[in-house]
Design a protein around this motif. Sequence first.
Motif, PDB file in Angstrom:
ATOM      1  N   VAL A 132      82.788  51.469 -33.517  1.00  0.00           N
ATOM      2  CA  VAL A 132      81.408  51.765 -33.935  1.00  0.00           C
ATOM      3  C   VAL A 132      80.630  52.448 -32.820  1.00  0.00           C
ATOM      4  O   VAL A 132      79.905  53.431 -33.062  1.00  0.00           O
ATOM      5  N   ARG A 133      80.768  51.923 -31.598  1.00  0.00           N
ATOM      6  CA  ARG A 133      80.036  52.513 -30.461  1.00  0.00           C
ATOM      7  C   ARG A 133      80.522  53.937 -30.223  1.00  0.00           C
ATOM      8  O   ARG A 133      81.710  54.202 -30.108  1.00  0.00           O
ATOM      9  N   GLY A 134      79.596  54.820 -30.101  1.00  0.00           N
ATOM     10  CA  GLY A 134      79.937  56.222 -29.876  1.00  0.00           C
ATOM     11  C   GLY A 134      80.028  57.002 -31.164  1.00  0.00           C
ATOM     12  O   GLY A 134      79.543  58.135 -31.243  1.00  0.00           O
ATOM     13  N   ALA A 135      80.639  56.398 -32.198  1.00  0.00           N
ATOM     14  CA  ALA A 135      80.798  57.107 -33.468  1.00  0.00           C
ATOM     15  C   ALA A 135      79.602  56.921 -34.386  1.00  0.00           C
ATOM     16  O   ALA A 135      79.185  57.847 -35.081  1.00  0.00           O
TER      17      ALA A 135
ATOM     18  N   VAL B 138      82.068  63.815 -20.771  1.00  0.00           N
ATOM     19  CA  VAL B 138      81.606  64.168 -22.118  1.00  0.00           C
ATOM     20  C   VAL B 138      82.777  64.189 -23.101  1.00  0.00           C
ATOM     21  O   VAL B 138      82.623  63.875 -24.286  1.00  0.00           O
ATOM     22  N   ALA B 139      83.965  64.528 -22.595  1.00  0.00           N
ATOM     23  CA  ALA B 139      85.137  64.635 -23.481  1.00  0.00           C
ATOM     24  C   ALA B 139      85.688  63.284 -23.891  1.00  0.00           C
ATOM     25  O   ALA B 139      86.385  63.186 -24.918  1.00  0.00           O
ATOM     26  N   GLU B 140      85.404  62.217 -23.134  1.00  0.00           N
ATOM     27  CA  GLU B 140      85.999  60.914 -23.424  1.00  0.00           C
ATOM     28  C   GLU B 140      85.697  60.420 -24.848  1.00  0.00           C
ATOM     29  O   GLU B 140      86.617  59.997 -25.567  1.00  0.00           O
ATOM     30  N   PRO B 141      84.430  60.448 -25.314  1.00  0.00           N
ATOM     31  CA  PRO B 141      84.185  60.015 -26.703  1.00  0.00           C
ATOM     32  C   PRO B 141      84.903  60.881 -27.726  1.00  0.00           C
ATOM     33  O   PRO B 141      85.290  60.386 -28.795  1.00  0.00           O
ATOM     34  N   LEU B 142      85.100  62.159 -27.406  1.00  0.00           N
ATOM     35  CA  LEU B 142      85.822  63.037 -28.322  1.00  0.00           C
ATOM     36  C   LEU B 142      87.283  62.606 -28.440  1.00  0.00           C
ATOM     37  O   LEU B 142      87.870  62.636 -29.520  1.00  0.00           O
ATOM     38  N   ALA B 143      87.862  62.203 -27.309  1.00  0.00           N
ATOM     39  CA  ALA B 143      89.254  61.749 -27.323  1.00  0.00           C
ATOM     40  C   ALA B 143      89.400  60.441 -28.104  1.00  0.00           C
ATOM     41  O   ALA B 143      90.415  60.211 -28.769  1.00  0.00           O
TER      42      ALA B 143
ATOM     43  N   HIS C 208      87.169  59.209 -30.572  1.00  0.00           N
ATOM     44  CA  HIS C 208      86.668  59.178 -31.950  1.00  0.00           C
ATOM     45  C   HIS C 208      87.042  60.398 -32.791  1.00  0.00           C
ATOM     46  O   HIS C 208      86.678  60.460 -33.972  1.00  0.00           O
ATOM     47  N   THR C 209      87.723  61.386 -32.214  1.00  0.00           N
ATOM     48  CA  THR C 209      88.096  62.567 -32.999  1.00  0.00           C
ATOM     49  C   THR C 209      89.578  62.871 -32.806  1.00  0.00           C
ATOM     50  O   THR C 209      90.247  62.289 -31.949  1.00  0.00           O
ATOM     51  N   ARG C 210      90.089  63.787 -33.609  1.00  0.00           N
ATOM     52  CA  ARG C 210      91.483  64.220 -33.493  1.00  0.00           C
ATOM     53  C   ARG C 210      91.572  65.637 -32.942  1.00  0.00           C
ATOM     54  O   ARG C 210      92.548  66.347 -33.175  1.00  0.00           O
TER      55      ARG C 210
ATOM     56  N   GLY D  63      80.199  61.799 -30.123  1.00  0.00           N
ATOM     57  CA  GLY D  63      80.776  61.193 -31.326  1.00  0.00           C
ATOM     58  C   GLY D  63      79.940  61.389 -32.570  1.00  0.00           C
ATOM     59  O   GLY D  63      80.247  60.792 -33.612  1.00  0.00           O
ATOM     60  N   ASP D  64      78.898  62.208 -32.481  1.00  0.00           N
ATOM     61  CA  ASP D  64      77.990  62.487 -33.599  1.00  0.00           C
ATOM     62  C   ASP D  64      77.441  61.199 -34.210  1.00  0.00           C
ATOM     63  O   ASP D  64      77.558  60.958 -35.416  1.00  0.00           O
TER      64      ASP D  64
END
Length: 500
Positions: free
Chosen positions: A80-83, A106-111, A113-115, A164-165
Amino acid sequence: MNALVVQDLSVAIGRRVLVDGVSFSVSPGECVAIVGESGAGKSLTASALLGLAPGRVTASVLDVDGVDVRRLSESQWREVRGARIALVSQDALVSLDPLRRIGAEVAEPLAIHTRLSRAERRERVIDLLESVAMPAPEQRARQYPHELSGGLRQRALIASALAGDPAVLVADEPTTALDATVQARVLALLREIADAGTAVVLISHDFAAVRRVADRVLVMRGGRVIEQGAVAEVLDAPAEEYTRSLIAATDHAPRSDRFGPFDRLRDRDAVLTAIGVSRSFAGVPAVADASFTLLEGQTLGIVGESGSGKTTLARMIVGVERPDAGDLRWSGEHRVQLVHQNPLGAFDPRWTIGRSLREALAAGGVHRSQRSARVVELMAEVDLAPELAKRRPARLSGGQRQRAAIARALAAEPDVLVLDEPVSALDPSVREKVLQLLARLQRDRGLTMIFVSHDLDVVAAVSDDVLVMQHGAIVEQGPVAAVFAAPQHPFTQELIAAGR
């Protein structure tokens, strides 16, 4: 649908209920501010929204982006956190990993919560940095946190939170200790984020920031919400006396000219005259050709952005730094003492406050047999109970530590007190009490003061004259009422506009 719904939120540690029955909601595109003094429960409320609060958290409703988060496990919270909900904390330098480049942060949440592929993440990082108005984003992405200014670090932290939007962004004191112009830019960015559809929860003790950004405001005291409503409604016509006192503590008119034009020139002696003072570090000018006069009994304010040279100038005045060129001319013998911005860092954490004061008294030449009595007198002079002398700095509140720092400076019986951002991290009512204390000490002791601050409202309240610094140079100076009422230099005009 609301992005965040909170009903009857409580946080207890042991038998102590620190947040008691808090209820509010935030819709997409809305900013709701939570204000109050230290200990009011506002940051603990924010922590509970993110599943980070200590102790026992209960609520009849706690929905984040349509998800009931009341009974989530820690692994579920990590999803939940970040996303869905993200945090922008107060101290960006501490929150950002000093060993990682900004781009990796900045890239860590992308790694998580995203693909996105690694190449896609790199592109998205640049897009995110551009979205928070980071200048030269490709270059900044390769830099470490210590290589960025306070304002740029805060932007990087916001970019990381947005990666993570999330539907909800919690900003906990995001502009504390930032200069007026930088603060204005960060607040404008938060407003833009809300306007783009994110629900924003702003935790702050700065009513000017709340007025600039928020749509609604909750006032907390002792863990409870005592007043809430539209910002204009609460701040312009508060129903509660506590709210009125908080607002009054942040509203100062510029100090009138206590000396008068003739008294200023004839009746006051110059304590210090600075003539063309300059100082550089590694070939980069920090202070350039600074000239001014400090009068006996005067309070001289020094304002400017981070990196403007105001702290370097203060350090030269107290003798910690030496000018490369120019001259600081004292009229006679004067004792000068510095009050640091961060008293917790300035005190030895292993020593009690009493021991620190006794050390200062010893350095000032007070005989050993008289030191204990003088410690009691100094504590009383700054309105601290004598039993607090037995405590270490970490066991004092922020306001108490600042009073103790002032007491230590007074131990040497100074003629001139140089205060570097002495109230920047204090809540409005605590700050007001410290400012009143300084005014009383100046009157009782006949002190001359130099007050370095980024808070123009505070400088207006305490200073007779003001120096405005930009890029190491004094770009404007004069009586504070005149300078703030009719600034002549474009940078002064920008500073004052940003502080409104």
